[in-house]
Design an enzyme around this catalytic site. Sequence first.
Site, PDB file in Angstrom:
ATOM      1  N   LYS A 176       0.837  -1.213   0.000  1.00  0.00           N
ATOM      2  CA  LYS A 176       0.000   0.000   0.000  1.00  0.00           C
ATOM      3  C   LYS A 176       0.870   1.260   0.000  1.00  0.00           C
ATOM      4  O   LYS A 176       0.567   2.240  -0.694  1.00  0.00           O
ATOM      5  CB  LYS A 176      -0.934  -0.027   1.220  1.00  0.00           C
ATOM      6  CG  LYS A 176      -1.662   1.280   1.506  1.00  0.00           C
ATOM      7  CD  LYS A 176      -2.717   1.628   0.478  1.00  0.00           C
ATOM      8  CE  LYS A 176      -3.394   2.958   0.837  1.00  0.00           C
ATOM      9  NZ  LYS A 176      -4.362   3.383  -0.161  1.00  0.00           N
ATOM     10  N   LYS A 244      -0.015  11.833   5.757  1.00  0.00           N
ATOM     11  CA  LYS A 244       0.238  10.735   6.707  1.00  0.00           C
ATOM     12  C   LYS A 244       0.866   9.543   5.970  1.00  0.00           C
ATOM     13  O   LYS A 244       1.856   8.958   6.413  1.00  0.00           O
ATOM     14  CB  LYS A 244      -1.099  10.344   7.360  1.00  0.00           C
ATOM     15  CG  LYS A 244      -1.056   9.237   8.364  1.00  0.00           C
ATOM     16  CD  LYS A 244      -1.499   7.902   7.829  1.00  0.00           C
ATOM     17  CE  LYS A 244      -2.919   7.874   7.312  1.00  0.00           C
ATOM     18  NZ  LYS A 244      -3.341   6.556   6.865  1.00  0.00           N
TER      19      LYS A 244
HETATM   20  P1  NAD Z   1     -11.967   8.990   8.465  1.00  0.00           P
HETATM   21  O1  NAD Z   1     -11.173   9.951   9.275  1.00  0.00           O
HETATM   22  O2  NAD Z   1     -13.069   9.500   7.605  1.00  0.00           O
HETATM   23  O3  NAD Z   1     -12.587   7.839   9.412  1.00  0.00           O
HETATM   24  C1  NAD Z   1     -11.923   7.301  10.523  1.00  0.00           C
HETATM   25  C2  NAD Z   1     -12.948   7.015  11.606  1.00  0.00           C
HETATM   26  O4  NAD Z   1     -12.284   6.415  12.725  1.00  0.00           O
HETATM   27  C3  NAD Z   1     -13.656   8.281  12.126  1.00  0.00           C
HETATM   28  O5  NAD Z   1     -15.058   8.114  12.053  1.00  0.00           O
HETATM   29  C4  NAD Z   1     -13.173   8.388  13.566  1.00  0.00           C
HETATM   30  O6  NAD Z   1     -14.127   8.946  14.452  1.00  0.00           O
HETATM   31  C5  NAD Z   1     -12.896   6.929  13.904  1.00  0.00           C
HETATM   32  N1  NAD Z   1     -11.986   6.752  15.037  1.00  0.00           N
HETATM   33  C6  NAD Z   1     -10.839   7.423  15.314  1.00  0.00           C
HETATM   34  N2  NAD Z   1     -10.282   6.957  16.447  1.00  0.00           N
HETATM   35  C7  NAD Z   1     -11.111   5.981  16.902  1.00  0.00           C
HETATM   36  C8  NAD Z   1     -11.060   5.115  18.009  1.00  0.00           C
HETATM   37  N3  NAD Z   1     -10.062   5.162  18.907  1.00  0.00           N
HETATM   38  N4  NAD Z   1     -12.066   4.214  18.169  1.00  0.00           N
HETATM   39  C9  NAD Z   1     -13.081   4.156  17.278  1.00  0.00           C
HETATM   40  N5  NAD Z   1     -13.179   4.950  16.196  1.00  0.00           N
HETATM   41  C10 NAD Z   1     -12.193   5.843  16.008  1.00  0.00           C
HETATM   42  O7  NAD Z   1     -10.885   8.210   7.568  1.00  0.00           O
HETATM   43  P2  NAD Z   1     -11.153   7.399   6.205  1.00  0.00           P
HETATM   44  O8  NAD Z   1     -11.059   8.299   5.039  1.00  0.00           O
HETATM   45  O9  NAD Z   1     -12.354   6.511   6.375  1.00  0.00           O
HETATM   46  O10 NAD Z   1      -9.820   6.498   6.182  1.00  0.00           O
HETATM   47  C11 NAD Z   1      -9.620   5.421   7.093  1.00  0.00           C
HETATM   48  C12 NAD Z   1      -8.309   4.735   6.754  1.00  0.00           C
HETATM   49  O11 NAD Z   1      -8.360   4.254   5.401  1.00  0.00           O
HETATM   50  C13 NAD Z   1      -7.089   5.663   6.836  1.00  0.00           C
HETATM   51  O12 NAD Z   1      -5.979   4.957   7.332  1.00  0.00           O
HETATM   52  C14 NAD Z   1      -6.870   6.075   5.384  1.00  0.00           C
HETATM   53  O13 NAD Z   1      -5.522   6.424   5.116  1.00  0.00           O
HETATM   54  C15 NAD Z   1      -7.294   4.807   4.643  1.00  0.00           C
HETATM   55  N6  NAD Z   1      -7.786   5.039   3.283  1.00  0.00           N
HETATM   56  C16 NAD Z   1      -8.639   6.088   3.015  1.00  0.00           C
HETATM   57  C17 NAD Z   1      -9.065   6.299   1.707  1.00  0.00           C
HETATM   58  C18 NAD Z   1      -9.973   7.473   1.364  1.00  0.00           C
HETATM   59  O14 NAD Z   1     -10.125   7.782   0.161  1.00  0.00           O
HETATM   60  N7  NAD Z   1     -10.591   8.150   2.318  1.00  0.00           N
HETATM   61  C19 NAD Z   1      -8.647   5.450   0.679  1.00  0.00           C
HETATM   62  C20 NAD Z   1      -7.819   4.380   0.988  1.00  0.00           C
HETATM   63  C21 NAD Z   1      -7.373   4.178   2.300  1.00  0.00           C
END
Ligand code: NAD
Length: 299
Positions: A176, A244
């Site tokens: 990734k 990040k």
């Molecule tokens: P986001 O910030 O929208 O969602 C993360 C969620 O985790 C939030 O709702 C937050 O409240 C929750 N959270 C944080 N700490 C917590 C805890 N201790 N306990 C429970 N819940 C908790 O992020 P996202 O865009 O959904 O991305 C999530 C992961 O996927 C990241 O690592 C990101 O790099 C990866 N990712 C994102 C995308 C994208 O396009 N958004 C694409 C590929 C990979």
Amino acid sequence: MSVANSQVIGFIGLGTMGIEMTRNLLKAGHTVQAFDVVPHALQAATEAGARVCSSVAEAAKDAFLIVTMLPDTPQVQEVVLGEGGLYANPPQGRIIIDMSTISPQAVRAMSATLKAGGIDLLDAPVSGGPQGAKSATLTIMVGGDAAAYERARPILAAMGTTINHVGSSGAGQTVKLCNQLMVGINLQAVCEAIALGRASGVDLAQMREVLLGGSAASWMLDRLGPAMIGGDASAGFRIDLMLKDLRLVGELAQSLSVPLPGNALVTTQYMEAKAHGEGGNGNQALFKVYDRMCNRSAA
Ligand code: NAD
């Protein structure tokens, strides 16, 4: 493990990606026990039809396995190893699938600790963005125990289409991070071509069409090119998340003594974008850095 139990999935982290993945698990007929620290995320999960929980332990209770989709390494460490976390409250099938993008080194350390307690941790980060999450067409790169992967595969198949076991613990995150390195540098290449084409006065929409038919064609030019040409910085994979990921790329490269000048340069440009208040914008907002360098900030 009974078939009935295999239908109960714990899901932690219902943000941009997690809520869509939860919807697809529900669509596939699973029961989802959902937990997030933010009330509006839980509200969305309720509306989607998930069973909302008030703790990590409650989400894991009687679940076959648990999926985490959290922002970064510290949040995954807290949910897995912290007080009231999954180490002390494992799901029945004793498998945790972390689908966040986090440090491969941290994954290996967590995996070793969990393994000693008879729990498998699969690192299964994704590519495809919110659209891929919504349409259940994510690319999923899995590292960890091969037998645990085989048990988890039917669950992963509800969320993605290109699913590969790429090696032992941490290998999924490593692949990734290579993906993200290429995303960043490729986006920079598209920005530079657009800046040059625009200054020369060519029709940028036509230029994009033409380039998509040649050797410079790329996902970035195809999917993000229109927003970049149209000046739309808003939607998409957030610059904060990109920064990040590029930080994780840099840490991995340093730990292995691999020089990555492209990563250093594109990281600096994303930092410039963040300093201009664009951390919450989509990663295509990198074009704004080029607008500023070309003194076209008002464009
Ligand atoms: P986001 O910030 O929208 O969602 C993360 C969620 O985790 C939030 O709702 C937050 O409240 C929750 N959270 C944080 N700490 C917590 C805890 N201790 N306990 C429970 N819940 C908790 O992020 P996202 O865009 O959904 O991305 C999530 C992961 O996927 C990241 O690592 C990101 O790099 C990866 N990712 C994102 C995308 C994208 O396009 N958004 C694409 C590929 C990979």
